[in-house]
Design a protein around this motif. Structure first.
Motif, PDB file in Angstrom:
ATOM      1  N   ILE A 217       0.842  -0.755   0.003  1.00 30.35           N
ATOM      2  CA  ILE A 217       0.226  -0.312   0.504  1.00 30.35           C
ATOM      3  C   ILE A 217       1.116   1.736   0.403  1.00 30.35           C
ATOM      4  CG2 ILE A 217      -1.438   1.541   1.292  1.00 30.35           C
ATOM      5  CD1 ILE A 217      -3.325  -1.489   1.837  1.00 30.35           C
ATOM      6  N   ARG A 218       1.662   1.522   0.785  1.00 26.89           N
ATOM      7  CA  ARG A 218       2.847   2.343   0.983  1.00 26.89           C
ATOM      8  C   ARG A 218       3.284   2.540  -0.334  1.00 26.89           C
ATOM      9  NH1 ARG A 218       6.060   3.283   5.915  1.00 26.89           N
ATOM     10  NH2 ARG A 218       4.603   4.228   8.160  1.00 26.89           N
ATOM     11  N   GLU A 219       3.940   1.367  -1.296  1.00 22.70           N
ATOM     12  CA  GLU A 219       4.804   1.572  -2.638  1.00 22.70           C
ATOM     13  C   GLU A 219       3.207   2.093  -3.442  1.00 22.70           C
ATOM     14  OE1 GLU A 219       6.319  -1.381  -5.305  1.00 22.70           O
ATOM     15  OE2 GLU A 219       7.246  -1.600  -3.456  1.00 22.70           O
ATOM     16  N   MET A 220       2.177   1.712  -3.674  1.00 14.74           N
ATOM     17  CA  MET A 220       1.753   2.190  -4.671  1.00 14.74           C
ATOM     18  C   MET A 220       0.741   3.677  -4.714  1.00 14.74           C
ATOM     19  SD  MET A 220      -1.631  -0.276  -4.394  1.00 14.74           S
ATOM     20  CE  MET A 220      -3.087  -0.308  -3.389  1.00 14.74           C
ATOM     21  N   ALA A 221      -0.017   3.798  -2.661  1.00 17.79           N
ATOM     22  CA  ALA A 221      -0.613   4.860  -2.906  1.00 17.79           C
ATOM     23  C   ALA A 221       0.177   6.161  -1.852  1.00 17.79           C
ATOM     24  CB  ALA A 221      -1.521   4.785  -2.167  1.00 17.79           C
ATOM     25  N   LYS A 222       1.459   6.023  -1.209  1.00 16.16           N
ATOM     26  CA  LYS A 222       2.468   6.857  -0.754  1.00 16.16           C
ATOM     27  C   LYS A 222       1.763   7.241   0.393  1.00 16.16           C
ATOM     28  CE  LYS A 222       5.096   6.923  -4.335  1.00 16.16           C
ATOM     29  NZ  LYS A 222       6.110   6.113  -4.089  1.00 16.16           N
ATOM     30  N   VAL A 223       0.846   5.849   1.660  1.00  6.56           N
ATOM     31  CA  VAL A 223       0.732   6.748   2.318  1.00  6.56           C
ATOM     32  C   VAL A 223       1.168   6.720   3.944  1.00  6.56           C
ATOM     33  CG1 VAL A 223      -1.265   5.289   3.830  1.00  6.56           C
ATOM     34  CG2 VAL A 223      -1.683   5.027   1.829  1.00  6.56           C
ATOM     35  N   ASP A 224       1.589   7.613   4.614  1.00  8.53           N
ATOM     36  CA  ASP A 224       2.052   7.332   5.283  1.00  8.53           C
ATOM     37  C   ASP A 224       2.132   7.203   6.535  1.00  8.53           C
ATOM     38  OD1 ASP A 224       4.077   9.551   3.658  1.00  8.53           O
ATOM     39  OD2 ASP A 224       2.927  10.596   4.226  1.00  8.53           O
ATOM     40  N   GLU A 225       0.385   7.048   7.163  1.00 12.62           N
ATOM     41  CA  GLU A 225       0.133   6.873   8.440  1.00 12.62           C
ATOM     42  C   GLU A 225      -0.524   5.704   8.002  1.00 12.62           C
ATOM     43  OE1 GLU A 225       0.223   6.355  11.853  1.00 12.62           O
ATOM     44  OE2 GLU A 225       0.380   8.353  11.405  1.00 12.62           O
ATOM     45  N   ALA A 226       0.776   4.274   8.200  1.00 12.27           N
ATOM     46  CA  ALA A 226      -0.080   2.958   8.006  1.00 12.27           C
ATOM     47  C   ALA A 226      -0.376   2.334   9.212  1.00 12.27           C
ATOM     48  CB  ALA A 226       1.744   2.010   8.031  1.00 12.27           C
ATOM     49  N   GLY A 227      -0.211   2.925  10.424  1.00 12.57           N
ATOM     50  CA  GLY A 227      -1.380   2.843  11.816  1.00 12.57           C
ATOM     51  C   GLY A 227      -2.602   3.195  11.297  1.00 12.57           C
ATOM     52  N   ASN A 228      -3.476   3.787  10.447  1.00  9.27           N
ATOM     53  CA  ASN A 228      -4.815   4.113  10.658  1.00  9.27           C
ATOM     54  C   ASN A 228      -4.914   3.373   9.692  1.00  9.27           C
ATOM     55  OD1 ASN A 228      -4.903   6.213  11.910  1.00  9.27           O
ATOM     56  ND2 ASN A 228      -3.880   7.370  10.240  1.00  9.27           N
ATOM     57  N   LEU A 229      -3.898   3.128   8.496  1.00  6.86           N
ATOM     58  CA  LEU A 229      -4.341   1.600   7.781  1.00  6.86           C
ATOM     59  C   LEU A 229      -4.996   0.310   8.245  1.00  6.86           C
ATOM     60  CD1 LEU A 229      -2.893   1.911   4.643  1.00  6.86           C
ATOM     61  CD2 LEU A 229      -5.227   2.082   4.645  1.00  6.86           C
ATOM     62  N   ARG A 230      -4.205  -0.219   9.830  1.00  2.80           N
ATOM     63  CA  ARG A 230      -4.462  -0.842  10.512  1.00  2.80           C
ATOM     64  C   ARG A 230      -5.468  -1.112  11.099  1.00  2.80           C
ATOM     65  NH1 ARG A 230       1.340   0.203  10.990  1.00  2.80           N
ATOM     66  NH2 ARG A 230       2.375  -1.864   9.881  1.00  2.80           N
ATOM     67  N   LEU A 267      -7.319  -0.654   0.669  1.00  4.41           N
ATOM     68  CA  LEU A 267      -7.481  -2.027   1.741  1.00  4.41           C
ATOM     69  C   LEU A 267      -8.295  -3.659   0.510  1.00  4.41           C
ATOM     70  CD1 LEU A 267      -8.909  -1.623   5.319  1.00  4.41           C
ATOM     71  CD2 LEU A 267      -6.673  -1.949   4.490  1.00  4.41           C
ATOM     72  N   GLU A 268      -9.934  -2.615   0.110  1.00  2.00           N
ATOM     73  CA  GLU A 268      -9.866  -3.847  -1.473  1.00  2.00           C
ATOM     74  C   GLU A 268      -8.820  -4.038  -2.661  1.00  2.00           C
ATOM     75  OE1 GLU A 268     -14.007  -3.566  -2.798  1.00  2.00           O
ATOM     76  OE2 GLU A 268     -14.149  -2.191  -1.470  1.00  2.00           O
ATOM     77  N   THR A 269      -8.321  -3.067  -3.183  1.00  2.00           N
ATOM     78  CA  THR A 269      -7.201  -3.503  -3.750  1.00  2.00           C
ATOM     79  C   THR A 269      -5.988  -4.380  -3.496  1.00  2.00           C
ATOM     80  OG1 THR A 269      -7.411  -0.817  -4.632  1.00  2.00           O
ATOM     81  CG2 THR A 269      -5.089  -1.876  -5.405  1.00  2.00           C
ATOM     82  N   VAL A 270      -5.547  -4.041  -2.196  1.00  2.59           N
ATOM     83  CA  VAL A 270      -5.047  -5.445  -1.853  1.00  2.59           C
ATOM     84  C   VAL A 270      -6.008  -6.540  -1.646  1.00  2.59           C
ATOM     85  CG1 VAL A 270      -3.088  -3.992  -0.859  1.00  2.59           C
ATOM     86  CG2 VAL A 270      -4.525  -4.494   0.580  1.00  2.59           C
ATOM     87  N   PHE A 271      -6.992  -6.563  -1.542  1.00  8.15           N
ATOM     88  CA  PHE A 271      -7.406  -7.618  -1.279  1.00  8.15           C
ATOM     89  C   PHE A 271      -7.383  -8.534   0.399  1.00  8.15           C
ATOM     90  CE2 PHE A 271      -5.843  -8.775  -5.762  1.00  8.15           C
ATOM     91  CZ  PHE A 271      -6.666  -8.927  -6.691  1.00  8.15           C
TER      92      PHE A 271
END
Length: 427
Positions: A217-230, A267-271
């Protein structure tokens, strides 16, 4: 360790089927006995099999030298080697490589020139300017279906549409509640099926989520805050089999609603999750009503919720009903990928209260309904939503099924049958 995850294959200018099985789907029986473990079939293994069966050139962009060559001169990279060119981890090639593939296909529009594989829906990632629309067929491949693992040969969906009355004479199931809870908590990724240690599975799921979020996800979307995704993934697990309240979720995360919607799309994009749209005969209503969210694998959902098979079988188990529903929805979504006819999956709910967990609709308008029940005993009240749907659709309603954790199949009147969940894979 190589993580084998759901993946998407884009096949340019041809219809893709398994070359060795010949039936258009990746069917593989696997065994769970003490002295046998299932064969782990991921995207790389399948690409290698395609190469062995049909020839061509296999390349993986996990190889640093190949990746550097693809970045330096993508036109030469895709021109060199016999066809089909089987490129693994295509997302690492970037926009220029996809554009070079497009140009190659446009110059020579024969089918089957390229097979592209990746662990994300890479053609939909924000970093790419080209989707290969009109040039690619997209195939999503799920974790194993229990029908595959059990060696089943007849699709529940085919039988439900074409000979639904045959289910009324189905033999008593050999599976009980504990068996279903074991399947749900274990999950269906090739790697975890082979693991007998619950601790090893937990460590694998932790590493898998970390790898997907921190790398893909970080590589494809440049998301800085991974904690929010978790945290969003944990909230999605807690809401699996429900309509996700985006306003409340945004408030819980302290994020704007549009950010939460974007993250959920990632999250849908990465299944990791998938959506089940709302069903209606009114197409406008179908488009605006809220979908249900489901975690793509129940083992992952159980891990995120910190519940095991024993916990699902406890007298009080808040996650039990939702995980049983997600298990059933996922199994039928997997079967839909090899159905002999096209089907679309939805959920249905009226404002007055009638609802059906899963509505499966063929393109000819015929419909079956499926209700999930995490109980051994079923009564007529469990058919309330299915009865309402049957009466509103008339002849276009083929049959309604309540799938439960008991062992017997029972008729409940006109086009209504209660079945053990194992009917999804047992003949």
């Amino acid at each position: 360790m190589t993580f084998l995850e759901p993946w998407v294959m884009a096949t340019l200018r041809r219809d893709m089927g398994d070359p060795c099985c010949g039936d258009g789907r990746a069917y593989l029986p696997a065994y769970l006995g003490d002295d046998r473990v299932p064969y782990s079939w991921g995207k790389t293994t399948l690409l290698r099999q395609l190469e062995a069966c049909r020839g061509g050139t296999y390349l993986t962009l996990d190889d640093g030298t190949l990746r550097a060559a693809a970045h330096a001169d993508p036109e030469v990279f895709v021109a060199d080697g016999p066809r089909p060119m089987l490129i693994d981890e295509i997302r690492r090639g970037g926009d220029d490589l996809v554009l070079a593939i497009k140009a190659s296909v446009d110059r020579s529009p024969g089918r089957g020139q390229f097979v592209l594989a990746g662990s994300t829906r890479f053609l939909a990632t924000p970093s790419l300017s080209e989707s290969l629309a009109g040039r690619a067929a997209i195939i999503d491949v799920w974790p194993f279906a229990q029908q595959e693992l059990a060696g089943g040969t007849t699709s529940f969906l085919s039988r439900a549409f074409e000979e639904p009355e045959s289910f009324r004479t189905t033999a008593q199931s050999s599976c009980g509640r504990a068996d279903y809870f074991d399947l749900i908590a274990r999950g269906f990724f090739p790697e975890v099926i082979a693991m007998r240690s619950e601790l090893a599975r937990a460590e694998w799921y932790d590493s898998y989520v970390q790898s997907i979020i921190d790398t893909d996800i970080r590589e494809m979307a440049k998301v800085d805050e991974a904690g929010n995704l978790r945290q969003l993934l944990r909230l999605a697990a807690a809401a699996t089999a429900q309509e996700l309240n985006m306003v409340k979720t945004a408030g819980d995360l302290g994020l704007h609603r549009t950010t939460v919607s974007r993250y959920l799309g990632l999250l849908e994009t990465v299944f990791l999750v998938h959506s089940l749209p709302a069903w209606s005969r009114n197409l406008n209503a179908r488009a605006v009503r809220r979908p249900k969210v489901h975690i793509t694998d129940t083992g992952l959902a159980a891990h995120l919720l910190s519940v095991d098979a024993e916990g699902l079988g406890a007298r009080v188990a808040p996650a039990r009903g939702a995980l049983v529903e997600t298990f059933i929805v996922n199994e039928l979504a997997k079967q839909a990928t090899w159905s002999p006819f096209r089907v679309n999956l939805f959920h249905w709910r009226l404002s007055q209260g009638a609802e059906v967990d899963l509505v499966v609709e063929r393109t000819n308008g015929r419909v079956i309904g499926v209700e999930a029940k995490a109980t051994d005993a079923v009564d007529l009240r469990d058919f309330k939503g299915l009865t309402t749907l049957r009466d509103s659709l008339g002849d276009q309603f083929v049959h309604g099924f309540v799938l439960h954790t008991g062992r017997r199949s029972l008729s409940f009147g006109d086009r209504l049958t209660a079945l053990p969940i194992s009917a999804l894979w047992d003949r």
